[in-house]
Design a protein around this motif. Sequence first.
Motif, mmCIF file in Angstrom:
data_model
loop_
_atom_site.group_PDB
_atom_site.id
_atom_site.type_symbol
_atom_site.label_atom_id
_atom_site.label_comp_id
_atom_site.label_asym_id
_atom_site.label_seq_id
_atom_site.Cartn_x
_atom_site.Cartn_y
_atom_site.Cartn_z
ATOM 1 N N LEU A 366 0.816 -1.203 0.000
ATOM 2 C CA LEU A 366 0.000 0.000 0.000
ATOM 3 C C LEU A 366 0.855 1.262 0.000
ATOM 4 N N ALA A 367 1.924 1.259 0.784
ATOM 5 C CA ALA A 367 2.758 2.460 0.891
ATOM 6 C C ALA A 367 3.431 2.781 -0.448
ATOM 7 N N VAL A 368 3.982 1.752 -1.099
ATOM 8 C CA VAL A 368 4.642 1.974 -2.381
ATOM 9 C C VAL A 368 3.633 2.423 -3.439
ATOM 10 N N SER A 369 2.455 1.824 -3.436
ATOM 11 C CA SER A 369 1.421 2.248 -4.383
ATOM 12 C C SER A 369 1.015 3.702 -4.147
ATOM 13 N N ALA A 370 0.912 4.092 -2.872
ATOM 14 C CA ALA A 370 0.548 5.476 -2.562
ATOM 15 C C ALA A 370 1.629 6.441 -3.032
ATOM 16 N N VAL A 371 2.909 6.055 -2.891
ATOM 17 C CA VAL A 371 3.996 6.915 -3.335
ATOM 18 C C VAL A 371 3.959 7.070 -4.851
ATOM 19 N N ARG A 372 3.733 5.974 -5.559
ATOM 20 C CA ARG A 372 3.683 6.053 -7.024
ATOM 21 C C ARG A 372 2.506 6.915 -7.488
ATOM 22 N N ILE A 373 1.365 6.772 -6.814
ATOM 23 C CA ILE A 373 0.212 7.598 -7.170
ATOM 24 C C ILE A 373 0.513 9.070 -6.914
ATOM 25 N N ALA A 374 1.186 9.344 -5.789
ATOM 26 C CA ALA A 374 1.541 10.733 -5.474
ATOM 27 C C ALA A 374 2.494 11.307 -6.521
ATOM 28 N N ILE A 375 3.455 10.507 -6.971
ATOM 29 C CA ILE A 375 4.403 10.978 -7.988
ATOM 30 C C ILE A 375 3.679 11.274 -9.293
ATOM 31 N N ASN A 376 2.772 10.390 -9.683
ATOM 32 C CA ASN A 376 2.013 10.629 -10.910
ATOM 33 C C ASN A 376 1.128 11.863 -10.795
ATOM 34 N N ASN A 377 0.553 12.082 -9.608
ATOM 35 C CA ASN A 377 -0.288 13.261 -9.419
ATOM 36 C C ASN A 377 0.536 14.544 -9.422
ATOM 37 N N MET A 378 1.774 14.461 -8.927
ATOM 38 C CA MET A 378 2.634 15.651 -8.941
ATOM 39 C C MET A 378 2.860 16.161 -10.358
ATOM 40 N N ALA A 379 2.897 15.241 -11.306
ATOM 41 C CA ALA A 379 3.130 15.651 -12.689
ATOM 42 C C ALA A 379 1.985 16.489 -13.246
ATOM 43 N N GLY A 380 0.790 16.388 -12.635
ATOM 44 C CA GLY A 380 -0.358 17.148 -13.116
ATOM 45 C C GLY A 380 -0.669 18.396 -12.314
ATOM 46 N N VAL A 381 0.116 18.690 -11.291
ATOM 47 C CA VAL A 381 -0.125 19.879 -10.479
ATOM 48 C C VAL A 381 0.307 21.122 -11.257
ATOM 49 N N PRO A 382 -0.501 22.173 -11.296
ATOM 50 C CA PRO A 382 -0.089 23.403 -12.007
ATOM 51 C C PRO A 382 1.215 23.959 -11.449
ATOM 52 N N SER A 383 2.011 24.505 -12.345
ATOM 53 C CA SER A 383 3.337 24.954 -11.937
ATOM 54 C C SER A 383 3.283 26.098 -10.934
ATOM 55 N N ILE A 384 2.244 26.939 -10.994
ATOM 56 C CA ILE A 384 2.161 28.061 -10.068
ATOM 57 C C ILE A 384 2.023 27.565 -8.634
ATOM 58 N N VAL A 385 1.441 26.378 -8.454
ATOM 59 C CA VAL A 385 1.320 25.814 -7.109
ATOM 60 C C VAL A 385 2.707 25.518 -6.548
ATOM 61 N N PHE A 386 3.590 25.001 -7.387
ATOM 62 C CA PHE A 386 4.967 24.776 -6.938
ATOM 63 C C PHE A 386 5.637 26.108 -6.585
ATOM 64 N N GLY A 387 5.306 27.162 -7.308
ATOM 65 C CA GLY A 387 5.861 28.463 -6.983
ATOM 66 C C GLY A 387 5.410 28.952 -5.619
#
Length: 581
Positions: A366-387
């Motif tokens: 479960l933990a590894v699956s959650a990390v992979r899902i989080a990484i994939n979701n990070m790719a879709g976060v708008p760049s201004i949020v990272f700013g």
Amino acid sequence: STPVASPNHSPPRKAPRARGGTSLLAQGENMLWLTGGALAVCSVMIVGFLVLVLAQGTATFWPKPLVEVTLDDGRVLLGEVTRTERFTPTPETVAGWSEQARARFQNDAAERGGRATRRLVRTGNFELTGTHFEWIDDVAVVRESRPDWATLLERRAWGRFYGVPKEFRVDGNAVASTPSAAWREFRRHHDAVATRFERRYQLQKRDFGELHARAEGARLEAKEVEAKYGDQSPQHETALRMLEGEMRAIESQRRTLEEEVRLLDEENARYELVLQTTSGEDAAIPLADVVRAFPANQLSAASKLGVYGSRWGEFLSDDPREANSEGGVLPAIVGTVIMTLLMSIAVVPFGVLAALYLREYAKAGLAVSAVRIAINNMAGVPSIVFGVFGLGFFCYIIGGSIDQFLFAEKLPNPTYGRGGVLWASLTLALLTLPVVVVSTEEALAAVPRSMREGSYACGASKWQTIRRIVLPRAMPGIMTGFILAMARGAGEVAPLMLVGAVKLAPDLPIDGVAPYLHPDRSFMHLGFHIYDVGFQSQNSEAGKPMVFTTTLLLITIIAFLNIAAVWLRTRLRRRFVGGTF
């Protein structure tokens, strides 16, 4: 006798006829055309974009002829034609024309389909006219010519100036009173004036800057001693005496530099070029304000090429001027390259280590699956949020803590508690981290399992197998992720507006003063420069050609960095391709 069919039985059915061929769907011809057509459309879009940027960017600095236009209202305009377009005039526009213009338009309306032509002319002379550009309707033009001595002056302030040389003055006295003589005197004196101006600029930027840094350092040392020992301690009194001595020495050197600057200004102020505008006004332009000048209608092909090369040289090696709409972009080039390299240094090790753990060490769960899902979701976060995250976490929390522990004497002026090239690089490293992690995982998974088993059979440990077998053969795929991350990070703008990119940064993030790399400094970025010139400039029409030129330069820099990375990836692939089995 003929048998009679029973009413309870239907007549026998005929066997179905076999089809003569295979359907189009079964052959896949439709998908072939669909995929091929999509590829063709994408290729046309990319090539068209690059051709547009290349054509507009390379033509920006080519000198244009100067056109003198006499309008039917009596005005005479002189300038460069920057754009021509056809339009359908509204009734209000037609009503504003003179009777002669309306008559000319009605006579040619049938041939032109009811449309008129107008040109955007860069007229300059802002301090006299209050505008840099003016639209001219062709139906309002009475006479048009290209005067031989129409001269263009590119100035350090107020934009361009257009006119005809009338006089050349030294100490207020005219030493030349004809266009040709005034132009000869200008060419004779301008190089020396430009050299003195450059000397003055270096004194202000380098020498005065060093004196300011020395004074600030001495003040901070005294403040640090005060915070450590108290304001009544002998150590503080000694520090104050040292501070006073240092300030006296600095003030003496400052007066010497100011005297040199004054002498340079006085010498340059002796020379002026007087130009007569089309309205009959005389304008005395100090030679120190002129960057470049030439009689545009007298230039030969070689002279035009010389002006073109001079403008490109200034663009690549000088600081911007005129609200970034003219001059160079050297600070933006340095800032973009430094930020991209720091981002790459930060993102690649962390991304590769994370992918190694997920692929080689972590057990499925479960933990590894959650990390992979989080990484994939990070790719879709708008760049201004990272700013916003970089501003809050890196600048305010991490940078503020660094200021409290290491630069307390400088507070309340922050050192790391504000935007800088370091925090911008780390913010973009987070933005591009998913690209590196995913590509590295795919590269590690592509290494044949037989190689791992062969290594284990030879007695190698897991880490030895990863270091000597898996990583070298996955390196081309890792480099692919690095290339994609670098290309995306170099072109991002929105996060940089919050964590360090500024309109103008007089001090570069890297220079010849120890410690040479200054990660706390704000910086200029080519992407932000494009946004600022194209959408925030007061003189947007003058900045529009610079948008294409800067875009061309940004694409070239990214392509150069990518080519270097692709070359390295190709060498790695050739090195290890023979070892696969």
